[in-house]
Design an enzyme around this catalytic site. Structure first.
Site, PDB file in Angstrom:
ATOM      1  N   ASP A  92       0.859  -1.188   0.000  1.00 34.09           N
ATOM      2  CA  ASP A  92       0.000   0.000   0.000  1.00 34.09           C
ATOM      3  C   ASP A  92       0.897   1.240   0.000  1.00 34.09           C
ATOM      4  O   ASP A  92       1.896   1.285   0.715  1.00 34.09           O
ATOM      5  CB  ASP A  92      -0.894  -0.020   1.244  1.00 34.09           C
ATOM      6  N   ASN A 138     -12.785  -3.757   2.879  1.00 30.65           N
ATOM      7  CA  ASN A 138     -13.783  -2.710   3.027  1.00 30.65           C
ATOM      8  C   ASN A 138     -14.818  -2.834   1.920  1.00 30.65           C
ATOM      9  O   ASN A 138     -14.499  -3.190   0.785  1.00 30.65           O
ATOM     10  CB  ASN A 138     -13.112  -1.335   2.978  1.00 30.65           C
ATOM     11  N   GLY A 187     -15.421   3.014   4.295  1.00 32.56           N
ATOM     12  CA  GLY A 187     -14.285   3.812   3.847  1.00 32.56           C
ATOM     13  C   GLY A 187     -13.597   3.257   2.619  1.00 32.56           C
ATOM     14  O   GLY A 187     -12.429   3.589   2.351  1.00 32.56           O
ATOM     15  N   THR A 242     -12.224   3.195  -0.820  1.00 36.94           N
ATOM     16  CA  THR A 242     -11.894   4.302  -1.729  1.00 36.94           C
ATOM     17  C   THR A 242     -11.588   3.827  -3.144  1.00 36.94           C
ATOM     18  O   THR A 242     -11.675   4.623  -4.075  1.00 36.94           O
ATOM     19  CB  THR A 242     -10.673   5.091  -1.208  1.00 36.94           C
ATOM     20  N   HIS A 277     -12.294  -1.610  -6.745  1.00 37.77           N
ATOM     21  CA  HIS A 277     -11.835  -2.913  -7.260  1.00 37.77           C
ATOM     22  C   HIS A 277     -11.542  -3.727  -6.003  1.00 37.77           C
ATOM     23  O   HIS A 277     -10.712  -3.304  -5.182  1.00 37.77           O
ATOM     24  CB  HIS A 277     -10.567  -2.723  -8.112  1.00 37.77           C
ATOM     25  N   HIS A 311     -10.388  -5.674  -2.889  1.00 38.04           N
ATOM     26  CA  HIS A 311      -9.021  -5.853  -2.399  1.00 38.04           C
ATOM     27  C   HIS A 311      -9.053  -6.287  -0.947  1.00 38.04           C
ATOM     28  O   HIS A 311      -9.943  -5.919  -0.189  1.00 38.04           O
ATOM     29  CB  HIS A 311      -8.197  -4.573  -2.561  1.00 38.04           C
ATOM     30  N   HIS A 314      -6.796  -6.185   2.488  1.00 39.36           N
ATOM     31  CA  HIS A 314      -5.662  -5.561   3.171  1.00 39.36           C
ATOM     32  C   HIS A 314      -5.026  -6.591   4.100  1.00 39.36           C
ATOM     33  O   HIS A 314      -5.733  -7.257   4.865  1.00 39.36           O
ATOM     34  CB  HIS A 314      -6.113  -4.396   4.051  1.00 39.36           C
TER      35      HIS A 314
END
Ligand code: 5GP
Length: 118
Positions: A34, A92, A98, A100, A103, A105, A107
């Protein structure tokens, strides 16, 4: 429901239009650091071919791909030495969470004590 935007940042990373610091890649999955890390280890794991905006769009046929993303994340946790100390996997979905980048993903966060949000 919004349609998938082929010009979202992660789609552009997959097409090599935007540089990323990759840590894993195969025919289905890409993982990279990230660029605004929220923990000492903060890696994003994304599908390369599937055009899924977020978890609320997953269907039964995506189950093995989602499982593979989790498996890759745990392999990366081992590779980056946070498998014993602990790590968090987060996906998310939508504005309240949140999200943003539209696509899907995963974390991978770790390398220090994480704030107690879940
Ligand atoms: P979200 O909030 O959508 O769950 O997470 C999106 C993540 O993508 C954020 O943690 C953000 O820092 C990261 N991100 C956004 N743009 C880029 C980029 O161009 N490169 C990289 N490596 N990460 C990005």
């Amino acid at each position: 429901m919004d349609s998938y935007d082929d010009n979202n940042i992660f789609a552009r990373i997959i097409r090599n239009e935007i540089l990323s610091n990759n840590v894993y890649e195969d025919e289905e999955i890409l993982a990279f650091h990230d660029n605004n890390p929220l923990a000492p280890v903060h890696i994003l794991i994304i599908p390369k071919v599937a055009k899924i905006i977020g978890p609320s769009e997953i269907s039964r046929s995506d189950a093995s791909l989602m499982g593979k993303m989790v498996y890759v994340a745990t392999e990366l946790a081992r590779k980056f030495g946070i498998d014993k100390t602990g790590f968090r996997l987060v996906m998310n979905n939508g504005s309240d969470a949140g999200q943003t980048v539209p696509h899907i993903h995963l974390h991978l966060l770790g390398g220090g004590t994480l704030s107690n949000i879940a």
